[in-house]
Design a protein around this motif. Structure first.
Motif, PDB file in Angstrom:
ATOM      1  N   ASP A 127      -0.062  -2.962  -6.291  1.00  0.00           N
ATOM      2  CA  ASP A 127       0.227  -1.957  -5.271  1.00  0.00           C
ATOM      3  C   ASP A 127      -0.918  -0.955  -5.122  1.00  0.00           C
ATOM      4  O   ASP A 127      -1.309  -0.610  -4.003  1.00  0.00           O
ATOM      5  CB  ASP A 127       1.522  -1.217  -5.614  1.00  0.00           C
ATOM      6  N   PRO A 148       0.807  -1.233   0.000  1.00  0.00           N
ATOM      7  CA  PRO A 148       0.000   0.000   0.000  1.00  0.00           C
ATOM      8  C   PRO A 148       0.831   1.271   0.000  1.00  0.00           C
ATOM      9  O   PRO A 148       0.397   2.296  -0.532  1.00  0.00           O
ATOM     10  CB  PRO A 148      -0.837  -0.130   1.283  1.00  0.00           C
ATOM     11  N   GLY A 169       1.745   1.767  -3.352  1.00  0.00           N
ATOM     12  CA  GLY A 169       0.494   2.039  -4.058  1.00  0.00           C
ATOM     13  C   GLY A 169       0.083   3.489  -4.024  1.00  0.00           C
ATOM     14  O   GLY A 169      -0.519   3.997  -4.978  1.00  0.00           O
ATOM     15  N   ALA A 181      -6.657  -0.517   1.583  1.00  0.00           N
ATOM     16  CA  ALA A 181      -6.348   0.042   2.893  1.00  0.00           C
ATOM     17  C   ALA A 181      -7.256   1.219   3.247  1.00  0.00           C
ATOM     18  O   ALA A 181      -7.379   1.583   4.421  1.00  0.00           O
ATOM     19  CB  ALA A 181      -4.884   0.486   2.937  1.00  0.00           C
ATOM     20  N   ALA A 229      -3.738  -2.553  -3.332  1.00  0.00           N
ATOM     21  CA  ALA A 229      -3.449  -2.654  -1.899  1.00  0.00           C
ATOM     22  C   ALA A 229      -3.691  -1.318  -1.208  1.00  0.00           C
ATOM     23  O   ALA A 229      -4.211  -1.269  -0.085  1.00  0.00           O
ATOM     24  CB  ALA A 229      -2.003  -3.114  -1.688  1.00  0.00           C
ATOM     25  N   TRP A 230      -3.324  -0.230  -1.869  1.00  0.00           N
ATOM     26  CA  TRP A 230      -3.563   1.096  -1.284  1.00  0.00           C
ATOM     27  C   TRP A 230      -5.059   1.397  -1.187  1.00  0.00           C
ATOM     28  O   TRP A 230      -5.539   1.879  -0.161  1.00  0.00           O
ATOM     29  CB  TRP A 230      -2.864   2.174  -2.122  1.00  0.00           C
ATOM     30  N   ASP A 267     -11.304  -6.781  -3.630  1.00  0.00           N
ATOM     31  CA  ASP A 267      -9.984  -6.405  -4.144  1.00  0.00           C
ATOM     32  C   ASP A 267      -9.799  -6.913  -5.571  1.00  0.00           C
ATOM     33  O   ASP A 267      -9.171  -6.246  -6.397  1.00  0.00           O
ATOM     34  CB  ASP A 267      -8.883  -6.979  -3.246  1.00  0.00           C
TER      35      ASP A 267
END
Length: 244
Positions: free
Chosen positions: A216, A143, A146, A223, A219-220, A181
């Motif tokens: 990436d 993240p 990301g 989050a 993932a960001w 995701d």
């Protein structure tokens, strides 16, 4: 009286004749058959009733990604499409359609939909010379990296921090609460051409996103997903009539 009896006999004979011929209004012919819903195997009918509401007429996209998208069909194989259609995606707006998972469709009907999508809309040469990121992430993204990837590839449309600009906010809690995701990864790769969003090649001209960069940024985004998506009503909100 005699004339009345004659008319009654004629009416009864006419009714009996209509019943014999199956010609009474609203009465189906004797040899007619009602097709059980589970026996319907027409792609157009099944797609219209089960898929078009979210994925759009003719697969052109709507509330969900367009299934007629050549990039999507290049990275998602039939096994993937069949699994998603059958089992749905728990925790998202994608329901399960297979009877084995609580839906209404048989395995044969699921196969008709999957085969029909591929045969009608796939374009085998659509990505000739291109190297798209794989459908599934080979490894988890980072993240922190990301955030930088988002700034490079996405912020020009979705704004600083993803809070909206030329395009809508991509960190809205309600939106992130409705997508997985994998859905985020698919959207980053495929884009949403019906909404003007490019695929993985078009965010920065001449600089397509790598598979790792896609991982990436997903993932960001993941989050940013709140633990309890949605905007709750304030307890201080006073509604008309004193109802809270």
């Amino acid at each position: 009286m005699k004339r009345w009896k004659t008319l009654l006999v004629v009416a009864l004979l006419a009714t009996a004749a209509c019943g014999t011929r199956g010609g009474a209004p609203g009465r189906p012919p004797a040899d007619s058959q009602v097709i059980p819903p589970s026996r319907i195997l027409d792609f157009n009918f099944l797609y219209a009733r089960n898929c078009a509401g979210c994925h759009g007429v003719n697969g052109q996209g709507g509330a969900a990604i367009g299934l007629a998208d050549a990039v999507y069909l290049a990275i998602a194989d039939d096994t993937t499409i069949r699994r998603v259609a059958s089992k749905g995606v728990p925790g998202t707006a994608m329901p399960a359609f297979s009877q084995h998972s609580g839906g209404m469709l048989t395995d044969d009907q699921i196969n008709v939909i999957v085969t029909g999508i591929r045969s009608r809309w796939a374009k085998p040469d659509a990505l000739r010379g291109a190297d798209p990121p794989p459908y599934r992430a080979p490894s988890p993204g980072d993240p922190q990296r990301g955030a930088s990837v988002f700034s490079t590839y996405c912020s020009s449309c979705h704004g600083a921090g993803g809070r909206g600009g030329r395009a809508s906010s991509i960190v809205d809690g309600s939106y992130l609460g409705l997508v997985s995701d994998q859905n985020l990864r698919t959207t980053v790769i495929v884009g949403r051409p019906e909404l003007g969003a490019p695929d993985w090649r078009g965010d920065v001209p001449g600089k397509p996103m790598s598979s790792a960069e896609v991982s990436d940024v997903v993932a960001w985004l993941s989050a940013q997903r709140p633990q309890f998506p949605g905007q709750p009503y304030s307890t201080a909100l006073q509604l008309p009539g004193g109802v809270r």
